[in-house]
Write a protein that holds these residues in place. Sequence first.
Motif, mmCIF file in Angstrom:
data_model
loop_
_atom_site.group_PDB
_atom_site.id
_atom_site.type_symbol
_atom_site.label_atom_id
_atom_site.label_comp_id
_atom_site.label_asym_id
_atom_site.label_seq_id
_atom_site.Cartn_x
_atom_site.Cartn_y
_atom_site.Cartn_z
ATOM 1 N N LEU A 19 -6.292 13.671 -1.953
ATOM 2 C CA LEU A 19 -5.962 13.984 -0.642
ATOM 3 C C LEU A 19 -6.228 14.087 0.394
ATOM 4 C CD1 LEU A 19 -1.868 14.239 -2.041
ATOM 5 C CD2 LEU A 19 -3.129 11.785 -1.625
ATOM 6 N N GLU A 20 -5.593 14.016 1.882
ATOM 7 C CA GLU A 20 -5.877 15.349 2.401
ATOM 8 C C GLU A 20 -6.148 16.165 2.637
ATOM 9 O OE1 GLU A 20 -4.308 12.579 2.619
ATOM 10 O OE2 GLU A 20 -5.559 10.542 2.418
ATOM 11 N N THR A 21 -6.816 17.586 3.666
ATOM 12 C CA THR A 21 -6.970 18.744 4.373
ATOM 13 C C THR A 21 -5.611 18.300 5.404
ATOM 14 O OG1 THR A 21 -7.970 18.573 6.133
ATOM 15 C CG2 THR A 21 -9.108 19.476 3.891
ATOM 16 N N ALA A 31 5.470 7.492 0.413
ATOM 17 C CA ALA A 31 5.883 7.951 -0.836
ATOM 18 C C ALA A 31 5.340 9.484 -0.964
ATOM 19 C CB ALA A 31 4.259 7.685 -1.662
ATOM 20 N N ASN A 32 5.128 10.213 0.543
ATOM 21 C CA ASN A 32 5.348 11.161 1.190
ATOM 22 C C ASN A 32 5.018 11.570 2.390
ATOM 23 O OD1 ASN A 32 2.330 10.740 -0.745
ATOM 24 N ND2 ASN A 32 1.625 12.309 0.668
ATOM 25 N N TRP A 33 4.897 13.165 2.407
ATOM 26 C CA TRP A 33 4.930 13.534 3.564
ATOM 27 C C TRP A 33 3.375 14.462 3.396
ATOM 28 C CZ3 TRP A 33 7.194 12.135 8.488
ATOM 29 C CH2 TRP A 33 7.970 12.065 8.887
ATOM 30 N N ASN A 74 0.462 -1.434 -0.089
ATOM 31 C CA ASN A 74 0.130 -0.132 0.189
ATOM 32 C C ASN A 74 0.775 1.191 -0.446
ATOM 33 O OD1 ASN A 74 -1.275 -2.115 2.292
ATOM 34 N ND2 ASN A 74 -3.514 -0.668 0.629
ATOM 35 N N THR A 75 0.454 2.121 -1.031
ATOM 36 C CA THR A 75 1.450 3.681 -0.998
ATOM 37 C C THR A 75 0.733 4.543 0.450
ATOM 38 O OG1 THR A 75 2.417 2.939 -3.285
ATOM 39 C CG2 THR A 75 2.251 5.675 -2.857
ATOM 40 N N VAL A 76 1.100 4.676 0.875
ATOM 41 C CA VAL A 76 0.780 5.874 1.820
ATOM 42 C C VAL A 76 1.678 7.294 1.418
ATOM 43 C CG1 VAL A 76 -0.104 3.626 3.090
ATOM 44 C CG2 VAL A 76 2.368 4.589 3.744
#
Length: 249
Positions: A167-169, A209-211, A86-88
Motif C-alpha cells: 500500500l502507499e505511504t 475497501a478502506n481509507w 476493482n477494489t480500491v
Amino acid sequence: MTIELAVIGGTGVYALGELDDVETHQPLTPYGAPSGPVRVGWYAGKRVAFLARHGEGHSLPPHRINYRANLAALKALGARRVLALNTVGGITERFAPRVLACPDQLIDYTWGRISTICEEPGSPVLHVDFGDPYTPALRQALLRAAVRAGVSVVDGGCYGATQGPRLETRAEIARLRRDGCDLVGMTGMPEAGLARELELDYACLAIVANWAAGAGPDADEVITLQDVLDNVAAAMAGVPPLLRHLLME
Ligand code: HPA
C-alpha cells in the motif's frame, strides 16, 4: 455465442454467485494464458463471462497479472463489453469504505508493466484516443442500472493506479490527492488502456475497501486485510442487483 458482458473480479471477488450452467474455458491467447479459467454462464437470462483477475486463489500480485491475455481471452470468447470490478482505497470524502463508485478519469502511476498490444515486432503502432478512459455509454448504462436497482453508486472520480503490491505511504496519498485522484488501486492500469486498444467497451465499478493511507478521519489508522475483505464483502451486496439491471436493459 456472443457474450453480453464480461466481468473481471478483483480482490475479494473470485466468483459470480448467480452464474448458472457454467462452462469453463481456458483460452490461450497470442499473449499467453489468462489469470485462470473463464467461467461462462447465464445471468439474468444473458450470457456472461467471469474472470478472477488475480486468479481464483488470488495467487497473482497486480504487477504479475497478464492483463493482455485476460482481455484477449474475453474478446476471443465473444465479449465486447467488460465491467471491471476493482477494489480500491478512498482518498477524498465521497469515497468512504463500502462505497461503490464508477470513476470517469484515471492517472497511471504504474511502471514496468506491458501496457500495450503494440509490443510484438510487426504489430501496428496504435495511438488510441484515451481522453475518456472508460467507455461513456457503458458508464451511463451502469449508472442507470444502479438507479433502477436502488443501489447507490458515486458517479465519477479519478482513479490513481499505483504499482503495489504494498500500500502507499501517507505522502504518496497526499500527492495523489494533489494530483486530483479520488481513489487508489493497483489494477486499473494497464487494463483500461489495453481494453481501448482491443476495442472493448470498458467501465470500472470501484469497491472502496478502506481509507487510503492518512486519508480517513483517523489519519493514523492501520489498514488490515481483514478490514479490506469485510468492507468488500459488505459493498458486494449491491453488485448482483446492479448487474441484473444492467443485463436487463
Ligand atoms: N491502495 C491501493 N490499492 C488498494 C487500496 C489502497 O489503499 N485498497 C484496496 N486496494
